[in-house]
Write a protein that holds these residues in place. Structure first.
Motif, PDB file in Angstrom:
ATOM      1  N   TYR A 202       0.834  -1.207   0.000  1.00  0.00           N
ATOM      2  CA  TYR A 202       0.000   0.000   0.000  1.00  0.00           C
ATOM      3  C   TYR A 202       0.868   1.257   0.000  1.00  0.00           C
ATOM      4  CZ  TYR A 202      -3.588  -3.269   1.559  1.00  0.00           C
ATOM      5  OH  TYR A 202      -4.463  -4.317   1.641  1.00  0.00           O
TER       6      TYR A 202
ATOM      7  N   TYR B   9       0.186   5.317   1.050  1.00  0.00           N
ATOM      8  CA  TYR B   9      -0.700   6.306   1.651  1.00  0.00           C
ATOM      9  C   TYR B   9      -0.007   7.661   1.629  1.00  0.00           C
ATOM     10  CZ  TYR B   9      -3.260   2.425   3.910  1.00  0.00           C
ATOM     11  OH  TYR B   9      -3.995   1.292   4.174  1.00  0.00           O
TER      12      TYR B   9
ATOM     13  N   LEU C 228      -4.800   9.565   7.044  1.00  0.00           N
ATOM     14  CA  LEU C 228      -4.078   8.843   6.006  1.00  0.00           C
ATOM     15  C   LEU C 228      -5.001   8.571   4.821  1.00  0.00           C
ATOM     16  CD1 LEU C 228      -2.369   8.314   8.607  1.00  0.00           C
ATOM     17  CD2 LEU C 228      -1.699   6.176   7.536  1.00  0.00           C
TER      18      LEU C 228
ATOM     19  N   LEU D 166      -5.495   6.618   1.348  1.00  0.00           N
ATOM     20  CA  LEU D 166      -5.012   5.502   0.541  1.00  0.00           C
ATOM     21  C   LEU D 166      -4.857   5.963  -0.908  1.00  0.00           C
ATOM     22  CD1 LEU D 166      -4.330   2.484   0.209  1.00  0.00           C
ATOM     23  CD2 LEU D 166      -6.780   2.075  -0.120  1.00  0.00           C
TER      24      LEU D 166
ATOM     25  N   LEU E 258       3.624   7.178   3.017  1.00  0.00           N
ATOM     26  CA  LEU E 258       3.839   5.975   3.805  1.00  0.00           C
ATOM     27  C   LEU E 258       3.549   4.738   2.983  1.00  0.00           C
ATOM     28  CD1 LEU E 258       2.028   7.421   6.878  1.00  0.00           C
ATOM     29  CD2 LEU E 258       4.342   6.505   7.013  1.00  0.00           C
TER      30      LEU E 258
END
Lengths: 113, 110
Positions: free
Chosen positions: A34, A36, A44, A46, A90
């Protein structure tokens, strides 16, 4: 044990320049991966997720793209950065058998000037 | 459309007392709910999760409660410690995706 790496830790780029952020996971196979973004003072968001090599799902239409060239490698890219791309990026992974636990990398602070 | 909400941006608690962090959601189809702790300039740290078929999960000082009828979950930290001071995020999972709330900043006062 599993570890997740992200680099660089910080990046300052001018508007219109390209971007490449890299994330790698060690100690596991076939993870879900993932990307983010956390904007200042926000939650956060996505951006992309991947359930396998070459499989990318995009959640937010924008000038970013993602690629997964290898099982444990996830790359976030842009051809031309915008000021609004600034934020804390992230990378995260989950094991397919324990999707109720998600683990994050240390993050990349991107400032677009 | 904000599917996961944390309506309290901040919370202060005395050391040794209970901290209760709240989270509301709108989609009854979520499979799991997760809580994370985040320090500035670091990635979130996974704390605890709960399946949608359960109403309580406990791990040490952390307990998560799920009230499906109210679409509400809470994280209890007992006893609170100064090192617990951080931003706490709740998240909901369904079909590969994790949807995060906006976070609650917890300050534990010594």
């Amino acid at each position: 044990s599993q570890t997740i790496h992200q680099w660089p830790a910080t990046l300052v780029q001018p508007v219109g320049s390209p971007l490449s952020l890299e994330c790698t996971v060690e100690g596991t196979s076939n993870p879900n991966l993932y990307w983010y973004r956390q904007a200042a003072g926000r939650g956060l968001q996505l951006l992309f997720y991947s359930v396998g090599i070459g499989q990318i799902s995009s959640e937010v239409p924008q000038n970013l793209s993602a690629s997964r060239p290898q099982d444990r490698q996830f790359i976030l890219s842009s051809k031309k950065l915008l000021l609004s791309d600034s934020g804390f990026y992230l990378c995260a992974w989950t094991n397919r058998e324990t999707i109720y636990e998600q683990y994050f990398g240390p993050g990349t602070r991107l400032t677009v000037t | 459309d904000q599917q996961v909400k944390q309506n309290s941006p901040s919370l202060s608690v005395q050391e040794g007392r209970i901290s209760i962090l709240n989270c509301d959601y709108t989609n009854s189809m979520f499979d799991y709910f997760l809580w994370y702790k985040k320090y500035p300039a670091e990635g979130p740290t996974f704390l605890i999760s709960i399946s949608s078929i359960k109403d309580k999960n406990e791990d040490g000082r952390f307990t998560v409660f799920l009230n499906k009828s109210a679409k509400h979950l809470s994280l209890h930290i007992v006893p609170s410690q100064p090192g617990d001071s951080a931003v706490y995020f709740c998240a909901a999972y369904r079909t590969y995706k994790y949807i995060f709330g906006t976070g609650t900043r917890l300050k534990v006062l010594a």
